[in-house]
Design an enzyme around this catalytic site. Sequence first.
Site, mmCIF file in Angstrom:
data_model
loop_
_atom_site.group_PDB
_atom_site.id
_atom_site.type_symbol
_atom_site.label_atom_id
_atom_site.label_comp_id
_atom_site.label_asym_id
_atom_site.label_seq_id
_atom_site.Cartn_x
_atom_site.Cartn_y
_atom_site.Cartn_z
ATOM 1 N N GLU A 252 12.677 -19.562 -33.529
ATOM 2 C CA GLU A 252 11.628 -18.166 -32.959
ATOM 3 C C GLU A 252 11.050 -17.704 -33.911
ATOM 4 O O GLU A 252 10.289 -17.687 -33.561
ATOM 5 C CB GLU A 252 13.325 -17.299 -32.435
ATOM 6 C CG GLU A 252 13.508 -18.262 -30.830
ATOM 7 C CD GLU A 252 12.972 -18.556 -29.639
ATOM 8 O OE1 GLU A 252 11.218 -18.014 -29.875
ATOM 9 O OE2 GLU A 252 13.470 -18.759 -28.719
ATOM 10 N N ARG A 256 6.688 -17.482 -33.385
ATOM 11 C CA ARG A 256 6.205 -16.993 -33.383
ATOM 12 C C ARG A 256 5.760 -16.128 -33.807
ATOM 13 O O ARG A 256 4.515 -15.596 -34.402
ATOM 14 C CB ARG A 256 7.371 -15.951 -32.263
ATOM 15 C CG ARG A 256 8.267 -16.305 -31.442
ATOM 16 C CD ARG A 256 8.621 -15.081 -30.145
ATOM 17 N NE ARG A 256 9.907 -15.821 -28.795
ATOM 18 C CZ ARG A 256 10.211 -15.589 -28.068
ATOM 19 N NH1 ARG A 256 9.795 -14.596 -27.258
ATOM 20 N NH2 ARG A 256 10.775 -15.819 -27.496
ATOM 21 N N ASP A 385 12.895 -30.822 -26.613
ATOM 22 C CA ASP A 385 11.490 -30.919 -26.406
ATOM 23 C C ASP A 385 10.603 -30.944 -27.264
ATOM 24 O O ASP A 385 9.829 -32.041 -27.219
ATOM 25 C CB ASP A 385 11.545 -29.621 -24.989
ATOM 26 C CG ASP A 385 11.712 -28.078 -25.364
ATOM 27 O OD1 ASP A 385 12.517 -27.755 -27.007
ATOM 28 O OD2 ASP A 385 11.953 -26.965 -24.805
ATOM 29 N N GLU A 519 5.101 -23.500 -19.582
ATOM 30 C CA GLU A 519 4.956 -25.505 -19.260
ATOM 31 C C GLU A 519 4.386 -25.780 -18.061
ATOM 32 O O GLU A 519 3.847 -26.393 -19.079
ATOM 33 C CB GLU A 519 6.681 -26.040 -19.235
ATOM 34 C CG GLU A 519 7.338 -25.515 -20.993
ATOM 35 C CD GLU A 519 8.237 -23.731 -20.790
ATOM 36 O OE1 GLU A 519 8.035 -23.048 -21.998
ATOM 37 O OE2 GLU A 519 7.928 -23.319 -19.598
#
Length: 625
Positions: A252, A256, A385, A519
């Site tokens: 993360e 980010r 993913d 998404e």
Amino acid sequence: MPPPTLLPFTTPGISRKSVNSSSVLFNRPAFRLTEKFLLLLVFSGFITLCFGAIFFLPDSSKLLSGVFFHSQPVSVSGSAPKLDGRELEADKLNRIREDHEKALREAKDTLHKLPDEIKQDIKEQKEKVAQDSANKREGAPRLPNVVFRKPVGAIGREPADPETRDRQAKIKEMMKHAWENYKRYAWGSNELKPLSKRHHSSSLFGNFQGATIVDALDTLYIMGMHDEFNEAKEWIEKNLDFNVHAEVSVFEVTIRFVGGLLSAFYLSGEEVFRAKAVELGEKLLPAFNTPTGIPWALLNIKSGIGRNWPWASGGSSILAEFGTLHLEFMHLSQLSGNPVFAEKMMNIRKVLNRLDKPQGLYPNYLNPNSGQWGQHHVSVGGLGDSFYEYLLKAWLMSDKTDEEARKMYYDAVQAIETHLIRKSNGGLKYIAEWKGGLLEHKMGHLTCFAGGMFALGADGAPEETSGHHMELAAEIARTCHESYDRSATKLGPEAFRFDGGVEAIATRQNEKYYILRPEVIETHMYMWRLTHDPKYRQWGWEAVQALEKSCRVAAGYSGIRDVYSDQPTHDDVQQSFFLAETLKYLYLMFSDDDLLPLDHWIFNSEAHPLPVIRKDSQPVEKLTE
């Protein structure tokens, strides 16, 4: 540090450590009363001279440091010459005399200056001290020179079509609403609670602060919100601190914070963003200190100690986490001149390529100690993913030179289509999950990014399969749109199923929420850019209307707990990725293709645009000495 002791000058042969000032002055029989008086008079005059000069100086601490705490100078060419006791004492006395003479000169000059000149001198001295402190701050990387070139497509033109222009303006207004309320109620914190009108902080960021500020930087820039961009930059310069005791998610923080800072640098050329990105990248490197080099999921930034999520298959690392660092780390090497970041990524590739893949698929769990797969659970949604996304984008970002990534991606897509992609009785194609050889006919909202991925990779697909990849992309986009269209709010659930007579609908209460995820909109944006089929813009506009109706509140935007409810309750969190991804993809959908064109920019998993690294690009010069 104890206060300094003022000692009389010692005579040769007497150790300084053994001298006691009172015994030397008053207990030696050789001194008569008149001699003691004279010695005291001289000594007190000396002290008066020193401190009198000190109090006339603009910065007295500097002289005190020079007189009482003066350290031995370090020789840059080798070891300092050794001095015996007498020479050492004489050397110290000479330096003291020089400092005193300099102090007296400065004091005399100061007396002849006007008050405004004295104030200016003090201000300049303070600025110099502050600059020196900033240059020596803990963890600051030493960076090579970079030739910044104005990027292609950082600023787009206003759409010519009036309806498209109005819709783009509406999305920019949504961004202003989200940003201004974050600034008003949660400035400097990670995220906003728009109903409570206070800050929200996820454990993913540890003690790091400012996630929304960093995540929103590039969205502010491409929307032309320059005042907001500059106030965000100012906060980062003054307040973004990575020297904290914090356990953070490596994944993360990379997508980010590192991704956001890199993107802001590539768009604006502001050096602070590059410096902060590299500094953070260096602090994340201890996460790779495992027997295999597969990084830990969690890292204590201060101690460098890592660990994995306790729920992750016997202490395993997660495919979508360690497999979603490549774009950012390759750019860290590009901008820092340090190959270690790229080396860490290529080592992950080596580990993966040595392993057997069940049915050609990549399980979601890999043990960083043994280098073996954990549970054989395969998903193109959560836990898996973005690994597949980054295989494709690693090839594209390398200017299509990374043939290993290309092969890994297309081999994986073939296995996914063979073993995971199914069609419902109603004709909807979906991507199921594979658990130990058994299919679970569930598709997550996160999986909906795959439509855009298949479309983006269609042009480079093996011979005669390009059209098939585009068809597959269109079918996944349609299925994900149906998951929105079949809800009362026209927003999609966290996961939807294809069993028990239902299609593209969530059947479990804990799968019915929507947390402002991007998404589905991401796939619509790619499909619009690559086909210009107007239905994708229309689907994007329907999402805007649904967000305004169900998620907009007085102080920002909030996720909802049940997309099938006519009057949904809010979860009271404005996610940072709403500003980074959801609103950016919507804005791009209603912009001309020359804004962040896809042949020049690659979006990381948080929608932060990073430029393609051209074969002949050499942006980094050698470190200057």
